[in-house]
Design a protein around this motif. Structure first.
Motif, PDB file in Angstrom:
ATOM      1  N   SER A  75       0.849  -1.196   0.000  1.00 45.90           N
ATOM      2  CA  SER A  75       0.000   0.000   0.000  1.00 45.90           C
ATOM      3  C   SER A  75       0.882   1.243   0.000  1.00 45.90           C
ATOM      4  O   SER A  75       1.843   1.329   0.776  1.00 45.90           O
ATOM      5  CB  SER A  75      -0.900  -0.001   1.234  1.00 45.90           C
ATOM      6  OG  SER A  75      -1.570   1.235   1.364  1.00 45.90           O
ATOM      7  N   LYS A 117       0.445   5.478   0.101  1.00 46.85           N
ATOM      8  CA  LYS A 117      -0.430   6.636   0.218  1.00 46.85           C
ATOM      9  C   LYS A 117       0.408   7.905   0.151  1.00 46.85           C
ATOM     10  O   LYS A 117       1.372   8.061   0.906  1.00 46.85           O
ATOM     11  CB  LYS A 117      -1.204   6.587   1.541  1.00 46.85           C
ATOM     12  CG  LYS A 117      -2.147   5.394   1.655  1.00 46.85           C
ATOM     13  CD  LYS A 117      -2.887   5.399   2.987  1.00 46.85           C
ATOM     14  CE  LYS A 117      -3.828   4.206   3.101  1.00 46.85           C
ATOM     15  NZ  LYS A 117      -4.537   4.175   4.411  1.00 46.85           N
ATOM     16  N   LYS A 174      -1.322  -4.885   3.510  1.00 44.56           N
ATOM     17  CA  LYS A 174      -2.410  -4.204   2.803  1.00 44.56           C
ATOM     18  C   LYS A 174      -3.726  -4.460   3.524  1.00 44.56           C
ATOM     19  O   LYS A 174      -3.938  -5.479   4.164  1.00 44.56           O
ATOM     20  CB  LYS A 174      -2.515  -4.710   1.352  1.00 44.56           C
ATOM     21  CG  LYS A 174      -1.281  -4.340   0.524  1.00 44.56           C
ATOM     22  CD  LYS A 174      -1.496  -4.608  -0.941  1.00 44.56           C
ATOM     23  CE  LYS A 174      -2.414  -3.582  -1.578  1.00 44.56           C
ATOM     24  NZ  LYS A 174      -2.474  -3.711  -3.043  1.00 44.56           N
TER      25      LYS A 174
END
Length: 268
Positions: free
Chosen positions: A230, A232, A268
Motif C-alpha cells: 500500500s 499513500k 495491505k
C-alpha cells in the motif's frame, strides 16, 4: 510495517538566508519520516544544522557534484534506527551516467532496514530529482518535458531493473520538485506505462498572496512493483502545522514549497 519517505524543496538553504532551522528538524521528527530527500539545500553545513536539532541517531549526506557556479543541490536525512544506506560505499551518489540534457543530474540513494534489529530484507531506491524550470517560454517548457522523459524512461528504468549481488527485493521511487503539474506529467509518453506519477495537492506557495499556487512536487513509481503493498501520497501543510498559517514567515524562513510524503505499508 510502515515507512514514511518525504521530499522537500528547501529554497536555497545554505546561501545566507535566515532560515528557521528548528522547523526543518520539527517537520522531519514530528512527521515520523524515516528518510527525506531534499532539494535546494546548497551546502553540507545546512544538513549539519538540521542534524544538530535531531536525536543523534539521525544521519545526513549532501552531494558535491557540479560546478561551483551551478552546483547540484541535493541531500538525504534518515533515521538510522529505521533505515541504513546500503549502497556499495554506504553513501548516495549523483547518477551522472546519463544524457547531458539534465541541468541537475539526480541523487541516487539506497535505503534498507536489513541488518537492523527486526529489519526486513528489502530496499528503497530513491531518485532525488529537481527538474529545470527556466521560465514560461515554450523552449523552457519543452526542456522540462525532455528532462522528465529522460528521468522516467532512462534513469528510473535503469535503476529499477538493476540487480545487485544480494538480489534484495527493491522498490524504486523518483521524488522531488518536478516543476511540472501532475496533469503535465500524466500527459507525457512514458515508454513503460506502469510508471506513473502521483501527488495532486498544491505544494508551492503563491508569491503575491496567502495560499498555494501549483502542484510541482511528486512521487513516481512502477505500479506493478508496488501492487503487493500500500502506498499513500499526501502533502504536509507545514504552513498551517509549523508556522501558524503565516505564509510570509514560511516563504522567508522555510521555503516557497511544502513537503510531501509517501507512506508505504507492507500489510495491505
Amino acid at each position: 510495517m510502515n515507512y514514511r519517505i518525504g521530499s522537500f524543496n528547501c529554497l536555497n538553504f545554505g546561501l545566507g538566508y535566515n532560515k528557521d532551522v528548528q522547523v526543518f528538524a520539527d517537520i522531519i521528527y514530528e512527521e515520523n519520516l524515516d528518510v527525506i530527500a531534499l532539494q535546494e539545500i546548497k551546502r553540507r553545513e545546512a544538513v549539519e544544522m538540521i542534524l544538530k536539532r535531531l536525536p543523534n541517531y539521525w544521519k545526513g549526506c549532501h552531494d558535491s557534484y557540479g560546478k561551483n557556479d551551478s552546483p547540484n543541490d541535493y541531500a538525504y536525512i534518515w533515521n538510522t534506527r529505521r533505515l541504513r544506506e546500503c549502497s556499495k560505499d554506504q553513501s548516495p551518489e549523483v547518477f551522472s551516467n546519463v544524457k547531458d540534457n539534465l541541468i541537475r543530474k539526480p541523487y541516487y540513494g539506497r535505503f534498507s532496514p536489513a541488518g537492523l534489529p527486526g529489519g526486513a530484507f528489502f530496499e528503497f531506491r530513491l531518485i532525488d530529482t529537481h527538474l529545470y524550470y527556466g521560465s514560461g517560454r515554450a523552449v523552457d517548457t519543452s526542456r522540462r518535458i525532455d528532462e522528465f522523459l529522460t528521468l522516467a524512461n532512462e534513469v528510473f528504468t535503469r535503476i529499477n531493473k538493476k540487480r545487485y549481488g544480494n538480489n534484495m527485493p527493491s522498490y524504486t521511487i523518483m521524488l522531488g520538485d518536478y516543476n511540472m503539474t501532475l496533469a503535465w506529467c500524466e500527459r507525457q509518453n512514458i515508454e513503460n506505462q506502469n510508471i506513473q506519477t502521483f501527488q495532486h495537492e498544491l505544494t508551492t506557495l503563491s508569491s503575491k498572496e496567502n495560499g498555494f499556487s501549483s502542484n510541482y512536487d511528486h512521487f513516481t513509481y512502477d505500479t506493478v512493483s508496488f501492487s503487493s503493498i500500500s502506498a499513500k501520497v499526501s502533502r504536509i501543510n507545514s504552513v498551517e502545522k509549523y508556522c501558524g498559517n503565516d505564509y510570509e514567515k514560511h516563504r522567508k524562513e522555510i521555503s516557497d514549497h511544502v513537503p510531501i510524503v509517501i507512506e508505504i505499508s507492507f500489510v495491505k
